[in-house]
Design a protein around this motif. Structure first.
Motif, PDB file in Angstrom:
ATOM      1  N   THR A   1      44.759  34.011  41.466  1.00 19.48           N
ATOM      2  CA  THR A   1      46.172  34.192  41.771  1.00 19.48           C
ATOM      3  C   THR A   1      46.357  35.613  42.292  1.00 19.48           C
ATOM      4  O   THR A   1      46.230  36.577  41.531  1.00 19.48           O
ATOM      5  CB  THR A   1      47.041  33.977  40.514  1.00 19.48           C
ATOM      6  N   PRO A   2      46.648  35.774  43.598  1.00 16.87           N
ATOM      7  CA  PRO A   2      46.808  37.122  44.151  1.00 16.87           C
ATOM      8  C   PRO A   2      48.036  37.829  43.599  1.00 16.87           C
ATOM      9  O   PRO A   2      49.012  37.194  43.207  1.00 16.87           O
ATOM     10  CB  PRO A   2      46.954  36.880  45.654  1.00 16.87           C
ATOM     11  N   SER A   3      47.976  39.156  43.602  1.00 17.71           N
ATOM     12  CA  SER A   3      49.114  39.959  43.156  1.00 17.71           C
ATOM     13  C   SER A   3      50.191  39.959  44.235  1.00 17.71           C
ATOM     14  O   SER A   3      49.966  39.528  45.371  1.00 17.71           O
ATOM     15  CB  SER A   3      48.670  41.389  42.863  1.00 17.71           C
ATOM     16  N   LEU A   4      51.347  40.482  43.913  1.00 15.52           N
ATOM     17  CA  LEU A   4      52.446  40.569  44.873  1.00 15.52           C
ATOM     18  C   LEU A   4      52.102  41.468  46.053  1.00 15.52           C
ATOM     19  O   LEU A   4      52.656  41.331  47.134  1.00 15.52           O
ATOM     20  CB  LEU A   4      53.702  41.085  44.183  1.00 15.52           C
ATOM     21  N   PHE A   5      51.179  42.405  45.849  1.00 17.89           N
ATOM     22  CA  PHE A   5      50.800  43.351  46.890  1.00 17.89           C
ATOM     23  C   PHE A   5      49.720  42.811  47.825  1.00 17.89           C
ATOM     24  O   PHE A   5      49.374  43.454  48.792  1.00 17.89           O
ATOM     25  CB  PHE A   5      50.324  44.660  46.264  1.00 17.89           C
ATOM     26  N   ASP A   6      49.170  41.634  47.518  1.00 15.50           N
ATOM     27  CA  ASP A   6      48.081  41.056  48.311  1.00 15.50           C
ATOM     28  C   ASP A   6      48.481  39.664  48.800  1.00 15.50           C
ATOM     29  O   ASP A   6      47.819  38.681  48.544  1.00 15.50           O
ATOM     30  CB  ASP A   6      46.811  40.993  47.470  1.00 15.50           C
ATOM     31  N   ARG A   7      49.567  39.604  49.527  1.00 14.55           N
ATOM     32  CA  ARG A   7      50.119  38.320  49.977  1.00 14.55           C
ATOM     33  C   ARG A   7      49.230  37.599  50.978  1.00 14.55           C
ATOM     34  O   ARG A   7      49.333  36.402  51.140  1.00 14.55           O
ATOM     35  CB  ARG A   7      51.497  38.540  50.578  1.00 14.55           C
ATOM     36  N   ALA A   8      48.361  38.316  51.676  1.00 13.33           N
ATOM     37  CA  ALA A   8      47.485  37.690  52.663  1.00 13.33           C
ATOM     38  C   ALA A   8      46.344  36.910  52.020  1.00 13.33           C
ATOM     39  O   ALA A   8      45.733  36.061  52.664  1.00 13.33           O
ATOM     40  CB  ALA A   8      46.916  38.748  53.595  1.00 13.33           C
ATOM     41  N   ALA A   9      46.066  37.173  50.760  1.00 16.16           N
ATOM     42  CA  ALA A   9      44.971  36.500  50.067  1.00 16.16           C
ATOM     43  C   ALA A   9      45.322  35.052  49.773  1.00 16.16           C
ATOM     44  O   ALA A   9      46.458  34.726  49.433  1.00 16.16           O
ATOM     45  CB  ALA A   9      44.652  37.223  48.764  1.00 16.16           C
ATOM     46  N   LYS A  10      44.328  34.187  49.898  1.00 17.36           N
ATOM     47  CA  LYS A  10      44.528  32.775  49.598  1.00 17.36           C
ATOM     48  C   LYS A  10      44.442  32.545  48.103  1.00 17.36           C
ATOM     49  O   LYS A  10      43.529  33.025  47.436  1.00 17.36           O
ATOM     50  CB  LYS A  10      43.475  31.928  50.298  1.00 17.36           C
ATOM     51  N   ARG A  11      45.384  31.809  47.581  1.00 17.15           N
ATOM     52  CA  ARG A  11      45.390  31.399  46.183  1.00 17.15           C
ATOM     53  C   ARG A  11      44.515  30.154  46.065  1.00 17.15           C
ATOM     54  O   ARG A  11      44.476  29.344  46.972  1.00 17.15           O
ATOM     55  CB  ARG A  11      46.815  31.072  45.778  1.00 17.15           C
ATOM     56  N   GLY A  12      43.800  30.023  44.943  1.00 17.65           N
ATOM     57  CA  GLY A  12      43.058  28.789  44.731  1.00 17.65           C
ATOM     58  C   GLY A  12      41.649  28.981  44.225  1.00 17.65           C
ATOM     59  O   GLY A  12      41.350  29.917  43.493  1.00 17.65           O
ATOM     60  N   ALA A  13      40.767  28.067  44.656  1.00 16.17           N
ATOM     61  CA  ALA A  13      39.405  27.962  44.131  1.00 16.17           C
ATOM     62  C   ALA A  13      38.470  29.009  44.733  1.00 16.17           C
ATOM     63  O   ALA A  13      38.371  29.133  45.952  1.00 16.17           O
ATOM     64  CB  ALA A  13      38.865  26.570  44.383  1.00 16.17           C
ATOM     65  N   TYR A  14      37.789  29.722  43.855  1.00 24.63           N
ATOM     66  CA  TYR A  14      36.799  30.735  44.230  1.00 24.63           C
ATOM     67  C   TYR A  14      35.593  30.596  43.314  1.00 24.63           C
ATOM     68  O   TYR A  14      35.683  29.997  42.238  1.00 24.63           O
ATOM     69  CB  TYR A  14      37.373  32.144  44.056  1.00 24.63           C
ATOM     70  N   LEU A  15      34.478  31.173  43.731  1.00 25.76           N
ATOM     71  CA  LEU A  15      33.284  31.271  42.897  1.00 25.76           C
ATOM     72  C   LEU A  15      33.035  32.734  42.576  1.00 25.76           C
ATOM     73  O   LEU A  15      33.184  33.602  43.445  1.00 25.76           O
ATOM     74  CB  LEU A  15      32.064  30.700  43.617  1.00 25.76           C
ATOM     75  N   VAL A  16      32.633  33.019  41.347  1.00 23.01           N
ATOM     76  CA  VAL A  16      32.288  34.386  40.956  1.00 23.01           C
ATOM     77  C   VAL A  16      30.925  34.716  41.553  1.00 23.01           C
ATOM     78  O   VAL A  16      29.950  33.998  41.329  1.00 23.01           O
ATOM     79  CB  VAL A  16      32.259  34.531  39.420  1.00 23.01           C
ATOM     80  N   VAL A  17      30.863  35.777  42.336  1.00 28.41           N
ATOM     81  CA  VAL A  17      29.607  36.228  42.935  1.00 28.41           C
ATOM     82  C   VAL A  17      28.867  37.122  41.947  1.00 28.41           C
ATOM     83  O   VAL A  17      27.676  36.948  41.702  1.00 28.41           O
ATOM     84  CB  VAL A  17      29.862  36.969  44.267  1.00 28.41           C
ATOM     85  N   ARG A  18      29.599  38.096  41.367  1.00 26.22           N
ATOM     86  CA  ARG A  18      29.003  38.981  40.352  1.00 26.22           C
ATOM     87  C   ARG A  18      30.104  39.754  39.635  1.00 26.22           C
ATOM     88  O   ARG A  18      31.207  39.895  40.140  1.00 26.22           O
ATOM     89  CB  ARG A  18      27.982  39.931  40.960  1.00 26.22           C
ATOM     90  N   SER A  19      29.758  40.277  38.488  1.00 26.54           N
ATOM     91  CA  SER A  19      30.694  41.133  37.760  1.00 26.54           C
ATOM     92  C   SER A  19      30.495  42.563  38.233  1.00 26.54           C
ATOM     93  O   SER A  19      29.409  42.958  38.650  1.00 26.54           O
ATOM     94  CB  SER A  19      30.487  41.019  36.250  1.00 26.54           C
ATOM     95  N   LEU A  20      31.574  43.348  38.184  1.00 29.42           N
ATOM     96  CA  LEU A  20      31.566  44.745  38.608  1.00 29.42           C
ATOM     97  C   LEU A  20      32.041  45.616  37.449  1.00 29.42           C
ATOM     98  O   LEU A  20      32.652  45.103  36.504  1.00 29.42           O
ATOM     99  CB  LEU A  20      32.502  44.921  39.806  1.00 29.42           C
ATOM    100  N   PRO A  21      31.811  46.917  37.513  1.00 28.83           N
ATOM    101  CA  PRO A  21      32.291  47.797  36.450  1.00 28.83           C
ATOM    102  C   PRO A  21      33.813  47.742  36.321  1.00 28.83           C
ATOM    103  O   PRO A  21      34.527  47.498  37.293  1.00 28.83           O
ATOM    104  CB  PRO A  21      31.844  49.189  36.902  1.00 28.83           C
ATOM    105  N   SER A  22      34.283  48.005  35.135  1.00 32.45           N
ATOM    106  CA  SER A  22      35.713  48.032  34.856  1.00 32.45           C
ATOM    107  C   SER A  22      36.386  49.158  35.636  1.00 32.45           C
ATOM    108  O   SER A  22      35.781  50.198  35.894  1.00 32.45           O
ATOM    109  CB  SER A  22      35.935  48.249  33.360  1.00 32.45           C
ATOM    110  N   ASP A  23      37.654  48.954  35.992  1.00 34.82           N
ATOM    111  CA  ASP A  23      38.424  50.005  36.666  1.00 34.82           C
ATOM    112  C   ASP A  23      39.161  50.876  35.646  1.00 34.82           C
ATOM    113  O   ASP A  23      40.013  51.670  35.999  1.00 34.82           O
ATOM    114  CB  ASP A  23      39.395  49.418  37.680  1.00 34.82           C
ATOM    115  N   GLY A  24      38.843  50.692  34.380  1.00 35.75           N
ATOM    116  CA  GLY A  24      39.484  51.444  33.314  1.00 35.75           C
ATOM    117  C   GLY A  24      40.566  50.653  32.609  1.00 35.75           C
ATOM    118  O   GLY A  24      40.906  50.931  31.473  1.00 35.75           O
TER     119      GLY A  24
END
Length: 62
Positions: A15-38
């Motif tokens: 579910t994209p945030s309000l600031f990322d309206r161009a992103a498609k909502r829906g089905a995705y696959l996890v490619v990899r985990s990344l470090p936390s942003d804090g």
């Protein structure tokens, strides 16, 4: 450090945030985990429909 809720290869719903309206909502696959942003764990995910990859926070996934 928080545990990651999703693993590489797992199907998720994004579910994209309000600031990322161009992103498609829906089905995705996890490619990899990344470090936390804090604030939240992060993941690289790939859209099932068009193959576009993006970095998202765990709170945006279900």
């Amino acid at each position: 450090m928080q545990q990651y809720r999703f693993n590489a290869g797992e199907a998720v719903n994004y579910t994209p945030s309000l600031f990322d309206r161009a992103a498609k909502r829906g089905a995705y696959l996890v490619v990899r985990s990344l470090p936390s942003d804090g604030k939240d764990n992060q993941y690289r995910i790939k859209c099932v429909l068009d193959g576009h990859e993006r970095v998202v926070r765990e709170s945006q996934l279900a």
